[in-house]
Write an enzyme that holds these catalytic residues in place. Structure first.
Site, PDB file in Angstrom:
ATOM      1  CB  ALA A  86      -0.976   0.023   1.170  1.00 51.63           C
ATOM      2  CB  SER A  87       4.408   1.814  -0.846  1.00 54.07           C
ATOM      3  OG  SER A  87       4.452   1.297  -2.161  1.00 54.07           O
ATOM      4  CB  THR A  88       1.033   3.592  -4.762  1.00 54.30           C
ATOM      5  OG1 THR A  88       2.146   2.969  -5.385  1.00 54.30           O
ATOM      6  CG2 THR A  88       0.503   4.689  -5.681  1.00 54.30           C
ATOM      7  CG  HIS A 141       8.389   8.361  -2.392  1.00 57.81           C
ATOM      8  ND1 HIS A 141       7.950   7.569  -3.432  1.00 57.81           N
ATOM      9  CD2 HIS A 141       8.228   9.641  -2.805  1.00 57.81           C
ATOM     10  CE1 HIS A 141       7.530   8.342  -4.426  1.00 57.81           C
ATOM     11  NE2 HIS A 141       7.687   9.605  -4.079  1.00 57.81           N
ATOM     12  CG  HIS A 143      10.170   0.269  -4.699  1.00 56.85           C
ATOM     13  ND1 HIS A 143       9.275   0.197  -3.653  1.00 56.85           N
ATOM     14  CD2 HIS A 143       9.418   0.424  -5.823  1.00 56.85           C
ATOM     15  CE1 HIS A 143       8.048   0.304  -4.118  1.00 56.85           C
ATOM     16  NE2 HIS A 143       8.105   0.449  -5.433  1.00 56.85           N
ATOM     17  CB  THR A 291      -3.403  -5.886  -7.399  1.00 57.56           C
ATOM     18  OG1 THR A 291      -2.271  -5.271  -6.772  1.00 57.56           O
ATOM     19  CG2 THR A 291      -2.920  -6.892  -8.426  1.00 57.56           C
TER      20      THR A 291
END
Length: 357
Positions: A86-88, A141, A143, A291
Site C-alpha cells: 500500500a505504499s502508493t 520515497h 524502493h 491490483t
C-alpha cells in the site's frame, strides 16, 4: 550570363573566375573571423555569468551558515517503501499534502528498481539528502534498502518510516500485479501480461514467480546493504532487520492497519502530516492503487507456502513488526464510541530550579 561568357575571351573568363574565387575566400575568411569573435564574446559572457553565479552562491552559503534552518524545517524523512504494501496509497497522501504543509516530496528512482545502491551512489545519496538545503523539509520515497547514514561521516540523520504486510498477501498481490497491473495506470503493459495462470496453479506446478524465495523481500529492505541481508533465509539478516526496525525507524506500520499508521504519524509529525488522516478517509486517492484480477488463494496453497523455512523467517519479522506497531499504537491512541482518537500530551515539567527572581 551564358551569352556573356561566350563573348568574353578565355583569358578574361579565367581572370573573372579567379577574382570570384578570391572574393569568396575573403568573404569566408571574414565570416570565420566573425564566428571566432562571436564565440569569444559568448565565452566571455559565460565566464562572467559563472562568476556571478559563484559569487551569489558564496553569498548564499555565507547567509545559510549564519541563518540555519528552523528546527521544524531542518527535517528529512525517508520512506524506503517495500513493493505491494500500500505504499502508493500512502505516498499519494504526501504528494497531496506537500504544497499545503510546505515540504518537498522526492522519488528515489533507481535503475531497474534495484534496491541496492553502489557504494559511490550511497555516498552521493547521503550527501544529497543531508546538504540539499533547498529540499528541506523533505520526504524521500523509493524502493531502496535501508542505508545507515552514520557510516558516511555526515552530520544529522534522516527519520526512517515504513510499512510491512503479511508476506503471503504481499507476494500474491505482486504476482497478479505483474500480470494484470492495477487501477492506477490500467493501460500500462506489465512484464507478465498475457499469463493467465492463477497463483494457486503456479504454486501447484512449482512455478518460479510464486516460489518461497520470492517471499524474501521485507527482511532485506530493513536489513540494508550488507551482503548477508540478501542471502535468502539468513537468520542474521532477520536479527539485523529487527534491530534496525526498533532502533532506526521512527514508525513502522502494517498495511492491514494503514489508517492507524497515518493517524500516529500525523500526531507525531504534524509538520508533514497535518490533515493526513482526514485526507486518507475522504480523499479520492486513498485507495487508488488496487491490483486487478487478484483472486483469493486456497488453504492448500497457503499451507504449502507455510512449510517453507523462508516463510517462517519472513513471517517472524512481520509478526515482530506488527507487535511493535500495536505497542506504539496502544500508547498513542484510545478508542471511544468505536472511534480512535490521538492522546494529548501526557507529560509536563515541574520542580524547576533554580527559581527565577
Amino acid at each position: 550570363m551564358r551569352l556573356l561568357r561566350i563573348m568574353m575571351p578565355p583569358r578574361i573568363q579565367l581572370l573573372a573566375v579567379l577574382a570570384f574565387a578570391v572574393a569568396m575566400l575573403l568573404i569566408e575568411n571574414q565570416i570565420q573571423k566573425l564566428d571566432e569573435s562571436r564565440a569569444k564574446l559568448e565565452r566571455t559572457i559565460a565566464r562572467h555569468e559563472v562568476t556571478e553565479v559563484e559569487q551569489r552562491h558564496n553569498e548564499d552559503a555565507g547567509w545559510r551558515e549564519s541563518s540555519p534552518l528552523a528546527e521544524d524545517d531542518d527535517m528529512v524523512i525517508i520512506y524506503n517503501r517495500v513493493p505491494k504494501t500500500a505504499s502508493t496509497s500512502f505516498t499519494n497522501i504526501a504528494y497531496d499534502l506537500c504544497a499545503k504543509n510546505h515540504f518537498h516530496v522526492l522519488h528515489i528512482n533507481t535503475t531497474k528498481n534495484n534496491p541496492v545502491m553502489s557504494l559511490q551512489d550511497q555516498v552521493r545519496f547521503v550527501r544529497n539528502v543531508t546538504t540539499w538545503r533547498e529540499m528541506k523539509p523533505g520526504f524521500y520515497h523509493g524502493h531502496v534498502a535501508y542505508l545507515d547514514f552514520s557510516k558516511y561521516g555526515v552530520k544529522g540523520k534522516p527519520m526512517y518510516i515504513n510499512v510491512v504486510r503479511d508476506p503471503i498477501e504481499r507476494l500474491v498481490s505482486y504476482y497478479y500485479f505483474l500480470r494484470f497491473g492495477d487501477d492506477y495506470r490500467p493501460g500500462l503493459k506489465r512484464r507478465k501480461q498475457g499469463d493467465k495462470k492463477t497463483f494457486d496453479e503456479c504454486v501447484s506446478s512449482g512455478g518460479s514467480d510464486c516460489a518461497p524465495e520470492k517471499l524474501w523481500l521485507q527482511i532485506p529492505f530493513f536489513c540494508g546493504h550488507h551482503s548477508e541481508c540478501w542471502n535468502v533465509g539468513s537468520r542474521w539478516a532477520l536479527e539485523q532487520a529487527k534491530y534496525n526496525l526498533v532502533n532506526e525507524y521512527l514508525l513502522v506500520g502494517v498495511t492491514e492497519e494503514l489508517e492507524d499508521f497515518i493517524m500516529i504519524l500525523e500526531a507525531a509529525l504534524p509538520r508533514f502530516f497535518k490533515g493526513a488522516t482526514e485526507l486518507y478517509r475522504t480523499g479520492k486517492k486513498s485507495h487508488l492503487r488496487k491490483t486487478t484480477e487478484k483472486k483469493p488463494i486456497t488453504k492448500e496453497t497457503i499451507a504449502k507456502l507455510q512449510q517453507s523455512n523462508i516463510w517462517k523467517i519472513e513471517n517472524e519479522f512481520y509478526e515482530f513488526a506488527l507487535e511493535q506497531f500495536q505497542f506504539v499504537r496502544a500508547h498513542a491512541v484510545r478508542e471511544k464510541d468505536g472511534e480512535l482518537f490521538v492522546l494529548t500530551q501526557n507529560f509536563f515539567y515541574e520542580k524547576i530550579y533554580p527559581k527565577g527572581n
